[in-house]
Design a protein around this motif. Sequence first.
Motif, PDB file in Angstrom:
ATOM      1  N   VAL A 119       3.166   6.003  14.762  1.00  0.00           N
ATOM      2  CA  VAL A 119       1.968   5.688  13.985  1.00  0.00           C
ATOM      3  C   VAL A 119       2.236   4.442  13.137  1.00  0.00           C
ATOM      4  O   VAL A 119       3.341   4.268  12.620  1.00  0.00           O
ATOM      5  CB  VAL A 119       1.586   6.870  13.062  1.00  0.00           C
ATOM      6  CG1 VAL A 119       0.280   6.576  12.335  1.00  0.00           C
ATOM      7  CG2 VAL A 119       1.476   8.144  13.860  1.00  0.00           C
ATOM      8  N   GLY A 120       1.228   3.634  13.008  1.00  0.00           N
ATOM      9  CA  GLY A 120       1.374   2.441  12.186  1.00  0.00           C
ATOM     10  C   GLY A 120       0.857   2.684  10.781  1.00  0.00           C
ATOM     11  O   GLY A 120       0.409   3.774  10.433  1.00  0.00           O
ATOM     12  N   THR A 121       0.916   1.632   9.962  1.00  0.00           N
ATOM     13  CA  THR A 121       0.464   1.745   8.573  1.00  0.00           C
ATOM     14  C   THR A 121      -0.482   0.590   8.272  1.00  0.00           C
ATOM     15  O   THR A 121      -0.252  -0.536   8.725  1.00  0.00           O
ATOM     16  CB  THR A 121       1.672   1.620   7.612  1.00  0.00           C
ATOM     17  OG1 THR A 121       2.676   2.527   8.031  1.00  0.00           O
ATOM     18  CG2 THR A 121       1.264   1.899   6.175  1.00  0.00           C
ATOM     19  N   ARG A 122      -1.534   0.899   7.508  1.00  0.00           N
ATOM     20  CA  ARG A 122      -2.374  -0.182   7.014  1.00  0.00           C
ATOM     21  C   ARG A 122      -2.317  -0.162   5.486  1.00  0.00           C
ATOM     22  O   ARG A 122      -2.358   0.892   4.873  1.00  0.00           O
ATOM     23  CB  ARG A 122      -3.810  -0.027   7.485  1.00  0.00           C
ATOM     24  CG  ARG A 122      -4.664  -1.142   6.912  1.00  0.00           C
ATOM     25  CD  ARG A 122      -5.980  -1.423   7.567  1.00  0.00           C
ATOM     26  NE  ARG A 122      -6.619  -0.323   8.227  1.00  0.00           N
ATOM     27  CZ  ARG A 122      -7.313  -0.470   9.371  1.00  0.00           C
ATOM     28  NH1 ARG A 122      -7.395  -1.648   9.933  1.00  0.00           N
ATOM     29  NH2 ARG A 122      -7.896   0.562   9.920  1.00  0.00           N
ATOM     30  N   LEU A 123      -2.245  -1.359   4.909  1.00  0.00           N
ATOM     31  CA  LEU A 123      -2.061  -1.492   3.469  1.00  0.00           C
ATOM     32  C   LEU A 123      -2.989  -2.583   2.949  1.00  0.00           C
ATOM     33  O   LEU A 123      -3.136  -3.619   3.583  1.00  0.00           O
ATOM     34  CB  LEU A 123      -0.610  -1.946   3.240  1.00  0.00           C
ATOM     35  CG  LEU A 123       0.148  -1.520   1.997  1.00  0.00           C
ATOM     36  CD1 LEU A 123       0.345  -0.026   2.015  1.00  0.00           C
ATOM     37  CD2 LEU A 123       1.506  -2.212   1.983  1.00  0.00           C
ATOM     38  N   TRP A 124      -3.626  -2.316   1.794  1.00  0.00           N
ATOM     39  CA  TRP A 124      -4.441  -3.358   1.177  1.00  0.00           C
ATOM     40  C   TRP A 124      -3.855  -3.694  -0.185  1.00  0.00           C
ATOM     41  O   TRP A 124      -3.558  -2.772  -0.969  1.00  0.00           O
ATOM     42  CB  TRP A 124      -5.873  -2.876   0.942  1.00  0.00           C
ATOM     43  CG  TRP A 124      -6.757  -2.897   2.156  1.00  0.00           C
ATOM     44  CD1 TRP A 124      -7.482  -3.946   2.623  1.00  0.00           C
ATOM     45  CD2 TRP A 124      -7.046  -1.793   3.015  1.00  0.00           C
ATOM     46  NE1 TRP A 124      -8.192  -3.579   3.736  1.00  0.00           N
ATOM     47  CE2 TRP A 124      -7.949  -2.262   3.997  1.00  0.00           C
ATOM     48  CE3 TRP A 124      -6.614  -0.450   3.055  1.00  0.00           C
ATOM     49  CZ2 TRP A 124      -8.438  -1.439   5.006  1.00  0.00           C
ATOM     50  CZ3 TRP A 124      -7.108   0.363   4.059  1.00  0.00           C
ATOM     51  CH2 TRP A 124      -8.015  -0.129   5.030  1.00  0.00           C
ATOM     52  N   LEU A 125      -3.702  -4.945  -0.473  1.00  0.00           N
ATOM     53  CA  LEU A 125      -3.252  -5.336  -1.806  1.00  0.00           C
ATOM     54  C   LEU A 125      -4.211  -6.379  -2.363  1.00  0.00           C
ATOM     55  O   LEU A 125      -4.755  -7.198  -1.622  1.00  0.00           O
ATOM     56  CB  LEU A 125      -1.858  -5.949  -1.778  1.00  0.00           C
ATOM     57  CG  LEU A 125      -0.716  -5.039  -1.362  1.00  0.00           C
ATOM     58  CD1 LEU A 125      -0.332  -5.345   0.068  1.00  0.00           C
ATOM     59  CD2 LEU A 125       0.465  -5.235  -2.288  1.00  0.00           C
ATOM     60  N   ASP A 126      -4.358  -6.331  -3.677  1.00  0.00           N
ATOM     61  CA  ASP A 126      -5.281  -7.256  -4.314  1.00  0.00           C
ATOM     62  C   ASP A 126      -4.558  -7.866  -5.499  1.00  0.00           C
ATOM     63  O   ASP A 126      -4.195  -7.156  -6.438  1.00  0.00           O
ATOM     64  CB  ASP A 126      -6.502  -6.452  -4.781  1.00  0.00           C
ATOM     65  CG  ASP A 126      -7.702  -7.358  -4.967  1.00  0.00           C
ATOM     66  OD1 ASP A 126      -7.484  -8.548  -5.257  1.00  0.00           O
ATOM     67  OD2 ASP A 126      -8.828  -6.867  -4.815  1.00  0.00           O
ATOM     68  N   GLY A 127      -4.318  -9.154  -5.459  1.00  0.00           N
ATOM     69  CA  GLY A 127      -3.568  -9.790  -6.541  1.00  0.00           C
ATOM     70  C   GLY A 127      -2.206  -9.125  -6.739  1.00  0.00           C
ATOM     71  O   GLY A 127      -1.703  -9.041  -7.856  1.00  0.00           O
ATOM     72  N   GLY A 128      -1.623  -8.652  -5.680  1.00  0.00           N
ATOM     73  CA  GLY A 128      -0.296  -8.053  -5.749  1.00  0.00           C
ATOM     74  C   GLY A 128      -0.305  -6.556  -5.998  1.00  0.00           C
ATOM     75  O   GLY A 128       0.725  -5.886  -5.893  1.00  0.00           O
ATOM     76  N   GLU A 129      -1.489  -5.999  -6.330  1.00  0.00           N
ATOM     77  CA  GLU A 129      -1.551  -4.562  -6.612  1.00  0.00           C
ATOM     78  C   GLU A 129      -1.979  -3.770  -5.389  1.00  0.00           C
ATOM     79  O   GLU A 129      -2.949  -4.139  -4.726  1.00  0.00           O
ATOM     80  CB  GLU A 129      -2.556  -4.305  -7.730  1.00  0.00           C
ATOM     81  CG  GLU A 129      -1.897  -4.208  -9.089  1.00  0.00           C
ATOM     82  CD  GLU A 129      -2.936  -3.960 -10.167  1.00  0.00           C
ATOM     83  OE1 GLU A 129      -3.464  -2.832 -10.230  1.00  0.00           O
ATOM     84  OE2 GLU A 129      -3.247  -4.926 -10.889  1.00  0.00           O
ATOM     85  N   LEU A 130      -1.271  -2.687  -5.140  1.00  0.00           N
ATOM     86  CA  LEU A 130      -1.592  -1.848  -3.990  1.00  0.00           C
ATOM     87  C   LEU A 130      -2.932  -1.165  -4.210  1.00  0.00           C
ATOM     88  O   LEU A 130      -3.171  -0.523  -5.234  1.00  0.00           O
ATOM     89  CB  LEU A 130      -0.491  -0.802  -3.804  1.00  0.00           C
ATOM     90  CG  LEU A 130      -0.730   0.167  -2.647  1.00  0.00           C
ATOM     91  CD1 LEU A 130      -0.723  -0.574  -1.327  1.00  0.00           C
ATOM     92  CD2 LEU A 130       0.312   1.273  -2.653  1.00  0.00           C
ATOM     93  N   HIS A 131      -3.836  -1.306  -3.244  1.00  0.00           N
ATOM     94  CA  HIS A 131      -5.137  -0.686  -3.371  1.00  0.00           C
ATOM     95  C   HIS A 131      -5.254   0.571  -2.550  1.00  0.00           C
ATOM     96  O   HIS A 131      -5.771   1.587  -2.997  1.00  0.00           O
ATOM     97  CB  HIS A 131      -6.227  -1.674  -2.955  1.00  0.00           C
ATOM     98  CG  HIS A 131      -6.969  -2.199  -4.129  1.00  0.00           C
ATOM     99  ND1 HIS A 131      -8.328  -2.195  -4.239  1.00  0.00           N
ATOM    100  CD2 HIS A 131      -6.491  -2.724  -5.285  1.00  0.00           C
ATOM    101  CE1 HIS A 131      -8.668  -2.694  -5.406  1.00  0.00           C
ATOM    102  NE2 HIS A 131      -7.566  -3.040  -6.052  1.00  0.00           N
ATOM    103  N   GLN A 132      -4.818   0.490  -1.338  1.00  0.00           N
ATOM    104  CA  GLN A 132      -4.994   1.606  -0.441  1.00  0.00           C
ATOM    105  C   GLN A 132      -3.944   1.536   0.646  1.00  0.00           C
ATOM    106  O   GLN A 132      -3.472   0.460   1.004  1.00  0.00           O
ATOM    107  CB  GLN A 132      -6.387   1.530   0.196  1.00  0.00           C
ATOM    108  CG  GLN A 132      -6.920   2.882   0.598  1.00  0.00           C
ATOM    109  CD  GLN A 132      -8.268   2.754   1.275  1.00  0.00           C
ATOM    110  OE1 GLN A 132      -9.013   1.813   1.004  1.00  0.00           O
ATOM    111  NE2 GLN A 132      -8.570   3.672   2.159  1.00  0.00           N
ATOM    112  N   ARG A 133      -3.626   2.690   1.203  1.00  0.00           N
ATOM    113  CA  ARG A 133      -2.665   2.746   2.292  1.00  0.00           C
ATOM    114  C   ARG A 133      -3.096   3.868   3.207  1.00  0.00           C
ATOM    115  O   ARG A 133      -3.512   4.926   2.748  1.00  0.00           O
ATOM    116  CB  ARG A 133      -1.294   3.042   1.680  1.00  0.00           C
ATOM    117  CG  ARG A 133      -0.291   3.433   2.687  1.00  0.00           C
ATOM    118  CD  ARG A 133       1.015   3.891   2.125  1.00  0.00           C
ATOM    119  NE  ARG A 133       1.789   4.234   3.315  1.00  0.00           N
ATOM    120  CZ  ARG A 133       3.056   3.951   3.501  1.00  0.00           C
ATOM    121  NH1 ARG A 133       3.736   3.388   2.556  1.00  0.00           N
ATOM    122  NH2 ARG A 133       3.650   4.271   4.624  1.00  0.00           N
TER     123      ARG A 133
END
Length: 597
Positions: A119-133
């Motif tokens: 399984v892979g991973t998806r990650l969202w970051l905004d200005g360096g801050e983790l938003h969602q995974r």
Amino acid sequence: MAIRILPTEVANQIAAGEVVERPASVVKELVENALDAGARHVIVEIDGGGRRMMRVADDGSGIPADEVELAFHRYATSKLASVHDLDGIRTLGFRGEALASIASVSRVTLVTRAVGETVGTRLWLDGGELHQREPVGAPQGTVITVENLFYNVPARLKFLKKDSTERGHISALVSRYAMAYPDVRFTLSHGKQTMLRTTGSGALKDVLVEVYGLEAASQMVAVESSTAEPSRPDLPPVHVSGFVSLPSLNRSNRSHITLFVNGRWVQDSSLTYAVVQAYHTMLMVGRYPVAVLMVDVPPHDVDVNVHPTKAEVRFRHPNAVFSAIQRAVRRTLVEQAPPPAVRTEVMWGSPEWAARRERLSQVTQERMQQMGIGLEMQGTGQHPQQRPQEGEADEPRPARKRALPMLRVIGQVGATYVVAEGPAGLYLVDQHAAHERVLYEQFMAQQAEADVARQELLEAAVVELPPEQIVLVEENLETLNEVGFRVELFGRRSVQVRAVPALVAGEDPAAALMAAIGEIECGQMPTEATAEERLIARVCKRAAIKAGQVLSFSEMEALIRQLEACEQPQNCPHGRPTMLHLSAEQLAKEFGRLGAI
Ligand code: ADP
Ligand code: MG
């Protein structure tokens, strides 16, 4: 204000300034990561000059699920464990700064699946801050999408150039990596438009065709240093390979000289100069080759940790690297350069031309002797044998002092030679050499009248030069000044040209200065006076009418009149003959008329 430790985001943003200067820097870091991950295929997509969106997808090893978040921490890297590893670094990255820096000044989406994971991973970051995974189905490899670069750093945003400029930087960058890694398939697209696509065939020549086009690529030849063995046992082995242009393919600046050290693109003015040096006398001054060279040295002989962008490196034995490059390129050129196509303006410096010149001047010397005799007999009625011995005491050589007889212009041959008739036969005048002589004497005359005529520039021209040339300028300021330049050092890497010799007033001041520097460079420890003379000669060479230039009848006449007025009309300031002479007697002989009458 009290002292305190900055919050991580702020620290990262500040640090990002060093790594991420513009969109192309982001692409560089992401492509390097893909290559480090062993990718065979790298796809780069950009939009809005990269500012709106940049996406780099690879089929490399991927990031293990339990490390994805860590990858965005500053100084988090899988490529280095201790400071000792720095000594033998084989990866492009090692500082663990890129992802943290990029993420802190943009919106990042990462999709990755590591080799061996299902399984892979998806990650969202905004200005360096983790938003969602979230877990996600994905092919093995990594896709990083960077959007809205510098959205939270308005100061940086302001400095970005037009979209087209930024796009150009990205395209140049991807092209470079495609050349350094010909066995990796690269695709670069902007919106719907594909800007570059390489096959990953492993042949650099194929990539050159994609990057420079077939026409240019066909004028590039392979360089391969014969052996990686060091020239001395205490020096490291340096291997050089790649492609360099034949002298027929050249550019007006050095930016098409691309160098990789151990697979890393470096900007090093000294190594660039090594390449330029190898073309010495083969290219006109102010023209530069196209080159793509891979330099390989043992990792412990090069320090790559000089600058956050890793674009500068330091060698333990810089001279060994310099000369390895210079020798490899020079040998290739000497061996492979075929006789250049008949394009007179690029042939001045080529060895082929030099050889022709040699032959020509031999023939001419004989002719000149004959002419001297002819003139002698005609002028004074003296027999040649009765001529005073040349070289006696410090008498100026009498034959050379003799001004040219009045010549009648007949026409032009090959847009290069003026045909003229004189009382003693036929003259073929090399228009370029002749004009050089005319300018030279005018210049020297001006020189003698104290101040040389110079042209002040309305706007000072700033010329950027490699450090060695800066030093040359610095050391020769006075000489440059004496011939009519007014040059000042301007910062660490450039000089400012405020005035140029009046003779080259119409010319690009940078080119005129480069010509002069070139002359200083070639000088083998000349004395002050000869250096200056040679310098003047070089400047005249640039200013003189060229071979291949069609002249009107009145222009030819003016040239011949001026040449007649010269003190030494028979030679150009470089010693090349300005004319060939066929005496009436010789013509008669050649036609079998002598004695036949
Ligand atoms: P560095 O490249 O200097 O190690 P980065 O910040 O660029 O630092 O990346 C941090 C880490 O994230 C890398 O050491 C690597 O383990 C991982 N990584 C980044 N990009 C990729 C990628 N495209 N494929 C696999 N791993 C990656
Ligand atoms: Mg990296």
